[in-house]
Write a protein that holds these residues in place. Structure first.
Motif, PDB file in Angstrom:
ATOM      1  N   SER B  86       0.878  -1.170   0.000  1.00 19.17           N
ATOM      2  CA  SER B  86       0.000   0.000   0.000  1.00 19.17           C
ATOM      3  C   SER B  86       0.916   1.220   0.000  1.00 19.17           C
ATOM      4  O   SER B  86       1.431   1.628   1.027  1.00 19.17           O
ATOM      5  N   VAL B  89       0.668   4.436   2.402  1.00 18.44           N
ATOM      6  CA  VAL B  89       0.889   4.103   3.806  1.00 18.44           C
ATOM      7  C   VAL B  89       2.330   3.650   4.018  1.00 18.44           C
ATOM      8  O   VAL B  89       2.949   3.968   5.035  1.00 18.44           O
ATOM      9  N   TYR B 135       2.160   3.876  15.713  1.00 14.80           N
ATOM     10  CA  TYR B 135       1.507   3.811  14.396  1.00 14.80           C
ATOM     11  C   TYR B 135       2.501   3.555  13.277  1.00 14.80           C
ATOM     12  O   TYR B 135       2.207   2.807  12.348  1.00 14.80           O
ATOM     13  N   VAL B 138       3.139  -0.262  13.331  1.00 16.83           N
ATOM     14  CA  VAL B 138       2.014  -1.095  12.881  1.00 16.83           C
ATOM     15  C   VAL B 138       1.808  -0.923  11.378  1.00 16.83           C
ATOM     16  O   VAL B 138       1.659  -1.905  10.643  1.00 16.83           O
ATOM     17  N   LEU B 139       1.837   0.341  10.934  1.00 15.14           N
ATOM     18  CA  LEU B 139       1.532   0.590   9.526  1.00 15.14           C
ATOM     19  C   LEU B 139       2.658   0.116   8.628  1.00 15.14           C
ATOM     20  O   LEU B 139       2.394  -0.385   7.527  1.00 15.14           O
ATOM     21  N   TRP B 142       2.148  -3.520   8.191  1.00 11.58           N
ATOM     22  CA  TRP B 142       0.979  -3.866   7.387  1.00 11.58           C
ATOM     23  C   TRP B 142       1.172  -3.482   5.919  1.00 11.58           C
ATOM     24  O   TRP B 142       0.874  -4.267   5.018  1.00 11.58           O
ATOM     25  N   PHE B 150       4.542  -8.118   8.652  1.00 11.49           N
ATOM     26  CA  PHE B 150       3.268  -7.932   9.347  1.00 11.49           C
ATOM     27  C   PHE B 150       3.346  -8.521  10.745  1.00 11.49           C
ATOM     28  O   PHE B 150       2.986  -7.881  11.738  1.00 11.49           O
ATOM     29  N   MET B 154       3.165  -6.501  14.303  1.00  6.43           N
ATOM     30  CA  MET B 154       2.222  -6.851  15.367  1.00  6.43           C
ATOM     31  C   MET B 154       2.945  -7.071  16.683  1.00  6.43           C
ATOM     32  O   MET B 154       2.536  -6.603  17.739  1.00  6.43           O
TER      33      MET B 154
END
Lengths: 214, 345
Positions: B86, B89, B135, B138-139, B142, B150, B154
């Motif tokens: 993505s 992000v 953030y 996490v981002l 992801w 990922f 986490m």
């Protein structure tokens, strides 16, 4: 237009945009991120109202904790976006009606009631501590509601933990206190053996190993 | 000094608040980034000597230009964006990691009068801003579209959120002792020699804060994100300058935690002994020395301790640190109501 008004409209524009994108974003993770942005902007608006304790707590609790866990869930679930959007148009009239009703209520509260109750808010002096005032109110006038809410939350925490404490067979549990308190005799057995006797020139090792040893 | 300020004020006129604030921001960020660069150098040198090696000694005299060369190298490298990532992000995540690490410095005082903003609830502000650093992690995990990053994201996020609780409780102890959320008042409450600093009455909280700070910044022995044996870090897909920004954020956070520990528990800019030769030295020097000492501890930990297993990290955070802080909070809060309350402030 004063500088404060300018800041207000700047934040309000971002807030409305972010809130709109929360509903319309295609991906749930993006929607959650826009929710984070709208919380942050909302905190900025509260800061503008000199409610610094509430503003910082909003960032600390909602952005720092709640939304992180929310993102965890959204990222791990296999969300079917098409399915979620299926009922959008059929639910729209009802949602629009509820939204309009809320908007009318807020306009009424802010214009009619606001004029009669509060009037224009007054500015506080430089030494005013929002945090101290809130603490005093919570622990004197509102101590019972506050404590009851705290107890309810505590019960919820304990219940959530209790759900995870089910007995499962076949799992390899670790007992750290037992691991830490292990002594040498639990793991190593010292055996007394007579020394091996080798005659001169002869060794129990094969010839290759002897060469490598040299 | 006041003449110069008045002159500058006249020169910039209406735009003076913008210019002066920008100048203050630069006055913090430039030394901070230099500090980050030379912290990496100090880390490699100190750990080198601890392991009887020399460490970097090729670039510049005694290797002093090594961090510059490293930064330049990372700057020249390509930023590879994985297929299916993505993209927005993916590029936003490093900035979200670095932003809070820099924004928290807005309220950190370097002396009784020396800070960008002296706000009433500055301790709360630091807590809130640093809680947003998660953030980026996490981002990043992801957005990379890789199961390893990922999982790593986490794990790192769960670790940071867990240790934030223990850290928050330790800070509650400090605010109980200082009876203020303002960092300047907290430091002023510790005047009069090292036995008046909060590390003594709040000793368990001091230890918890220090160790939680190490865990919070993902440093060894809590650095599962860069464990070679199980490469599942949140930044495995990052390269070039995007990775360098994560690196910057980690080291800026280390310096922040070290400075906060010195301010909250080690008396900030107060000298360790309140007599003549020590009080002559400017307060900024003391704060700097204390922060350097804590940073040295960070490096020392890394050279000494083996890495924790993930379940051990979680156990330490939830089952050891949080009960310890809760008990000590009760002790402090109760003692405040007795005649012995003076021992705690």
């Amino acid at each position: 237009m004063s500088f404060e008004t300018l800041v207000f409209y700047f934040l309000a524009t971002i807030l409305l945009f972010a809130a709109f994108r929360v509903v319309t974003a295609r991906h749930p993770v993006h929607a959650a991120l826009f929710l984070v942005l709208s919380f942050f902007t909302g905190a900025g608006l509260w800061m503008l109202l000199e409610a610094e304790f509430l503003a910082i707590t909003l960032v600390l609790v909602y952005i720092g904790a709640v939304m992180v866990l929310f993102l965890f869930v959204v990222m791990m679930l296999n969300l079917n976006i098409e399915k979620m959007r299926a009922g959008f148009w059929s639910n729209l009239p009802l949602a629009a009606f509820v939204g309009l009703l809320m908007a009318i209520e807020m306009v009424l509260v802010l214009t009619v009631a606001g004029r009669t109750i509060g009037g224009d808010p007054t500015r506080h002096a430089a030494g005013y501590s929002n945090t101290k005032e809130l603490g005093l109110l919570i622990y004197t006038d509102y101590v019972y509601p506050f404590e009851i809410a705290a107890v309810i939350l505590l019960v919820a925490i304990i219940a959530a933990i209790a759900i995870t404490l089910r007995r499962r067979v076949g799992t390899k549990h670790q007992d750290p206190s037992w691991q830490v308190s292990v002594k040498r005799k639990d793991r190593v057995r010292m055996v007394s053996m007579p020394a091996e006797v080798t005659t001169a020139g002869m060794s129990s090792l094969p010839p290759d190993a002897q060469k490598e040893g040299e | 000094m006041t003449d110069t300020i008045a002159l500058l004020q006249g020169f910039f006129g209406f735009s003076w608040p913008v210019v002066s604030n920008l100048a203050k921001i630069f006055a913090i960020i430039v030394p901070l980034l230099l500090g980050v660069a030379y912290l990496t150098y100090a880390e490699r040198k100190i750990i080198g000597y601890m392991q009887v090696r020399i460490g970097p000694n090729r670039v510049g005299p005694k290797g002093w230009l090594q961090p510059i060369a490293d930064g330049l190298k990372l700057f020249m490298k390509e930023i590879v964006i994985p297929a299916g990532a993505s993209k927005g992000v993916f590029l936003l995540a490093p900035l979200l990691a670095l932003g809070p690490a820099l924004a928290a410095w807005a309220v950190v005082p370097f002396g009784p009068e020396l800070m960008v903003a002296n706000i009433d609830a500055s301790l709360l502000y630091v807590m809130a801003i640093t809680s947003m650093g998660v953030y980026g992690i996490v981002l990043a995990g992801w957005a990379s579209n890789s199961k390893y990053s990922f999982l790593g994201g986490m794990r790192a996020a769960a670790q940071i959120v867990s240790y934030e609780l223990a850290m928050g409780f330790a800070l509650v102890g400090v605010l109980l002792a200082a009876q203020s959320l303002n960092l300047v008042e907290i430091v002023n409450g510790q005047q009069g020699g090292m036995f008046n600093w909060y590390w003594l009455p709040l000793f368990p909280l001091f230890i918890v804060y220090l160790i939680a700070g190490v865990a919070e910044t993902n440093r060894a022995p809590f650095d599962v994100v860069e464990g070679e044996s199980e490469i599942v870090g949140f930044h495995v897909e990052y390269s070039g300058f995007a990775f360098a920004i994560f690196f910057l954020a980690e080291y800026a956070n280390m310096i922040l935690v070290a400075t906060m520990t010195s301010l909250l528990f080690l008396g900030g800019w107060n000298p360790p002994v309140d007599v003549a030769p020590f009080t002559w030295i400017p307060g900024f020097f003391w704060l700097f020395a204390k922060a350097c000492f804590i940073l040295f501890l960070f490096l020392w930990f890394r050279a000494t301790f083996p890495r924790y297993r993930y379940d051990q990290i979680m156990r330490l955070g939830w089952k050891v640190f949080i009960p310890v802080t809760l008990v000590w909070l009760m002790v402090v809060a109760t003692a405040m109501q007795t005649p012995y309350g003076y021992l705690f402030h």
